[in-house]
Enzyme design. Structure first.
Site, PDB file in Angstrom:
ATOM      1  N   SER A 109       0.807  -1.217   0.000  1.00  0.00           N
ATOM      2  CA  SER A 109       0.000   0.000   0.000  1.00  0.00           C
ATOM      3  C   SER A 109       0.842   1.270   0.000  1.00  0.00           C
ATOM      4  CB  SER A 109      -0.941   0.008   1.211  1.00  0.00           C
ATOM      5  OG  SER A 109      -0.228  -0.182   2.418  1.00  0.00           O
ATOM      6  N   ASP A 328      -3.753   6.412  11.622  1.00  0.00           N
ATOM      7  CA  ASP A 328      -2.824   5.863  10.619  1.00  0.00           C
ATOM      8  C   ASP A 328      -1.564   6.719  10.596  1.00  0.00           C
ATOM      9  OD1 ASP A 328      -1.430   4.885   8.473  1.00  0.00           O
ATOM     10  OD2 ASP A 328      -3.043   5.101   7.006  1.00  0.00           O
ATOM     11  N   HIS A 331       0.848   5.286   6.608  1.00  0.00           N
ATOM     12  CA  HIS A 331       0.732   5.843   5.264  1.00  0.00           C
ATOM     13  C   HIS A 331       0.882   7.361   5.316  1.00  0.00           C
ATOM     14  CE1 HIS A 331      -1.391   1.899   5.155  1.00  0.00           C
ATOM     15  NE2 HIS A 331      -0.674   1.793   4.037  1.00  0.00           N
TER      16      HIS A 331
END
Length: 351
Positions: A109, A328, A331
């Site tokens: 990702s 998060d 990311h």
């Protein structure tokens, strides 16, 4: 008298050139040897490179402004290498340079993160251009800028090596790469893997040759997987045609001791970079494993070394400004840090 003055002038100019020549050579050498990955983040009012709210291609995981991030200072930082200047990203120049080419990101990702950023950078440069979207399901997504014939492709692969579903469950095959035929004819390949290797969800089993085990040391598994990848590059990729890069480890920010805030467990309230030069940082252990394994690649390749510069950007993650509203710090917001990755990528591959 005039002749004597001219002679003295020539002598003076000769002496000046003799003394300046080493400086000119040093300046030229510095430009040639400049490490674009060493430097610091500087505030630049002319940034960001585009308005992410006008990019229709950002997934909800990375679209921080859309999902409520109010502070925008994180968008204003530009990467400044220590001994040279990094050219500002020029989307039209990029598309003209790579007209008719195929650029593929292969990885997890975090590859998706950078791929989305590059799509937005190019879209902002040619907002009226026709973009043909193909795929949408795993593992391949392809955005082609039709007017230029430039394809920006994502191949989702958490491990690069194969994972297969068998009767006993999911089996990670450390010595097998079956998708390589889809990769090797690209013009640029940017590989990435690490995020999933230490997770409990790695797989149900791990296989090497005919031997299947329930689990093993993850760093050892990572080394074996990278060795398989290195052997694949050495035997399958024509590096006269295809440029090969491997993205460095992308850091996470869940531990405040990284930025002198012991007890802090996430990046949620961080709005500025860590104020240190990148050269002062200790890299995560996986980075040294990756660097040593890349030496097994005999053919030309390049470490796309974004680790240290990204380590400084504790402010660049979505935190809870994402479609899931969960913390998060793995990311990155788009726009944001991945835009700089793509500036560095362009500087690395344009020649």
């Amino acid at each position: 008298m005039g002749f004597e003055m001219r002679v003295y002038g020539w002598i003076a100019m000769t002496i000046l050139v003799i003394f300046l020549y080493p400086c000119l050579c040093l300046d030229k050498t510095n430009r040639r040897s400049c490490n674009i990955y060493e430097g610091s983040w500087v505030y630049d009012e002319s940034y960001p490179l585009y308005d992410s709210l006008k990019c229709p291609h950002i997934r909800g995981e990375f679209n921080c402004l859309k999902y409520g991030r109010v502070d925008k200072q994180y968008l204003k930082y530009r990467w400044q290498p220590s001994n040279c200047n990094l050219p500002r990203f020029d989307g039209k120049s990029f598309l003209k340079k790579f007209k008719g080419k195929q650029i593929m990101f292969i990885g997890d990702s975090l590859s998706l993160n950078q791929w989305q950023s590059l799509i937005c950078l190019l879209h902002s440069a040619v907002p009226q251009a026709t973009i043909i979207q193909q795929g949408g399901n795993h593992p391949i997504k392809n955005y082609t800028f039709q007017d230029y014939g430039v394809s920006i492709i994502l191949f989702h692969s958490n491990f690069l090596v194969d994972i297969e579903v068998k009767k006993i469950g999911r089996v990670l095959k450390l010595d097998s790469i079956k998708h390589g035929n889809l990769w090797k004819n690209m013009d640029v390949l940017i590989f990435n893997t690490w995020l999933w290797w230490y997770r409990k969800q790695l797989s149900d089993y791990i296989q090497i040759g005919n031997k299947i085990v329930k689990d093993m040391d993850r760093t050892k598994a990572y080394k074996i997987g990278l060795t398989t990848w290195a052997n694949w590059v050495n035997t399958e990729v024509d590096t006269n045609r295809t440029k090969v890069l491997f993205q460095g480890i992308s850091p996470m920010h869940y531990n405040g001791t990284q930025w002198q805030k012991p007890g802090v467990t996430n990046c949620a309230k961080e709005t500025t970079p860590i104020n240190r030069p990148s050269s002062s940082l200790r890299l995560p252990p996986a980075s040294y494993v990756l660097q040593s394994m890349l030496q097994k690649v005999i053919k030309p390749n390049q470490l796309f070394n974004i680790t240290a510069l990204s380590e400084l950007r504790k402010d660049g993650h979505p935190s809870f400004h994402n479609i899931f509203h969960g913390i998060d710090c793995t990311h990155w917001c788009v726009g944001g840090v991945p835009d700089t990755w793509n500036e560095l990528l362009y500087a690395s591959i344009k020649n």
